[in-house]
Enzyme design. Structure first.
Site, short mmCIF file in Angstrom:
data_model
loop_
_atom_site.label_atom_id
_atom_site.label_comp_id
_atom_site.label_asym_id
_atom_site.label_seq_id
_atom_site.Cartn_x
_atom_site.Cartn_y
_atom_site.Cartn_z
N THR A 187 0.81 -2.39 -0.51
CA THR A 187 1.69 -2.59 0.65
C THR A 187 1.07 -3.67 1.51
O THR A 187 -0.16 -3.72 1.63
CB THR A 187 1.74 -1.29 1.48
OG1 THR A 187 2.37 -0.27 0.70
CG2 THR A 187 2.49 -1.47 2.79
N VAL A 216 10.75 7.94 -1.35
CA VAL A 216 10.36 7.15 -0.18
C VAL A 216 8.88 7.40 0.05
O VAL A 216 8.41 8.54 -0.02
CB VAL A 216 11.19 7.56 1.05
CG1 VAL A 216 10.61 6.97 2.32
CG2 VAL A 216 12.64 7.13 0.88
N GLY A 239 -1.79 2.48 -0.28
CA GLY A 239 -2.27 3.43 -1.27
C GLY A 239 -1.22 4.48 -1.57
O GLY A 239 -0.04 4.30 -1.25
N1 ASP Z 1 1.86 3.24 0.26
C1 ASP Z 1 2.77 2.70 -0.71
C2 ASP Z 1 3.68 3.81 -1.15
O1 ASP Z 1 3.23 4.90 -1.40
C3 ASP Z 1 2.14 2.07 -1.88
C4 ASP Z 1 0.83 1.36 -1.62
O2 ASP Z 1 0.58 0.86 -0.55
O3 ASP Z 1 -0.01 1.29 -2.53
O4 ASP Z 1 4.85 3.55 -1.30
#
Ligand code: ASP
Length: 327
Positions: A187, A216, A239
């Site tokens: 992200t 989501v 994450g």
């Molecule tokens: N936090 C994001 C989600 O779970 C993915 C990421 O940032 O790695 O959609």
């Protein structure tokens, strides 16, 4: 309401309660400093240097932090080589790109959108929700309808590369579909302080690749992947979003900074909560970046290899984050 100096300073009672990590020492400078020492922007992951640079350029030109972070995040949303954000983001299990985003300004205003299809600049859509409606969050079809009514362009966000990756995954894992891998999601989370000392933050993502259609993540959840309190500071997350949501990560970090913990200590406390929740040792990653009102930043992740970008008067560079443990 103005927060007293006293309330910022962590008390020895809190430290004595065992919340404090071993290397921590109180940073009592907070509380007396209400303005940043200069323009600054920080973001998650080392592949977002172009975004921090764009943000910083705009801050230097006198734009406020909200305009600057929106433009910075749009750079990542436009970048097809970034397969976790905007155009070119990896799709869900049905091959559909669905995007999540959120934004907050220095007045505590917030906007977010979730599971949005065919709209590239979801950060701007989140801003429109914040500024032109009485709501905080719009999702799915409703968010898209709102976007089209507000002149956002409808487009196919799948690139050749992201379609090929999805087809490969589908072919390989159709029965035993292991969706969650540390390598298929990220992200952009970005925070900035402008000339007036005002902070804004934003988050944008295509979420976990191959997720169940309709899933989501944490990114559009205010308090989970984003929180800004202009009297204290802000935090952004990346994450495995399910773990960030379960622990209300970014709100926790800002509240810990309010108590007087440094940005890095506050991020570490939030990571410790994730680690505690992850009793079965699932192969996950969570990373936080925090920026305090006085311009001090910190980051922490559960496992190694989380990185962040920082642009200020000393340049625009990426750094490896501190981490909690090795696997
Ligand atoms: N936090 C994001 C989600 O779970 C993915 C990421 O940032 O790695 O959609």
């Amino acid at each position: 309401m103005k927060i007293s100096r006293r309330s910022f300073v962590r008390t020895s009672a809190v430290a004595g309660a065992g919340l404090l990590m071993s290397q921590s020492t109180p940073q009592k400078l907070f509380g007396s400093i209400v303005k940043s020492s200069g323009l600054i922007t920080v973001s998650t992951w080392e592949n977002t240097l172009k975004s921090t640079w764009r943000t910083f350029e705009l801050l230097q030109s006198g734009k406020n932090s909200l305009d600057a972070i929106e433009a910075g995040i749009m750079v990542a949303e436009d970048d097809p080589t970034n397969t976790t954000v905007g155009y070119g983001g990896f799709p869900d299990e049905d091959g559909i790109v669905t995007l999540d985003a959120s934004i907050m300004d220095w007045n505590g205003n917030a906007g977010s959108v979730a599971a949005v299809e065919n709209i590239r600049h979801v950060i701007s859509l989140a801003r429109s929700v914040m500024q032109t409606t009485k709501h905080v969050m719009l999702v799915g079809e409703g968010a898209k309808k709102f976007a089209l009514a507000n002149n956002f362009k409808e487009e196919d966000l799948l690139t050749e590369k992201s379609r090929a990756a999805w087809e490969e995954w589908k072919g390989k894992n159709i029965k035993n579909n292991n969706r969650v891998s540390p390598n298929n999601h990220d992200t952009i989370g970005l925070l900035a302080i402008d000339r007036d000392g005002n902070m804004s933050g934003g988050v944008s993502t295509s979420g976990m690749a191959w997720k169940i259609h309709g899933r989501v993540g944490d990114s559009p959840i205010i308090g989970a992947a984003l929180f800004v309190d202009n009297e204290v500071g802000g935090a952004v997350a990346t994450g495995n979003g399910e773990w960030v949501m379960r622990s209300c990560g970014c709100f926790l970090i800002v509240e810990k900074m309010r108590e007087g913990y440094s940005p890095e200590e506050a991020c570490k406390i939030a990571i410790e909560r994730v680690n505690k929740l992850n009793k079965n040792g699932e192969d996950i990653q969570v990373g936080y970046v925090a920026l305090r009102k006085d311009g001090v930043m910190g980051a922490h992740s559960l496992y190694p290899d989380f990185s962040y970008c920082l642009a200020d008067k000393n340049g625009n560079k990426s750094y490896k984050s501190a981490f909690y443990r090795t696997k």
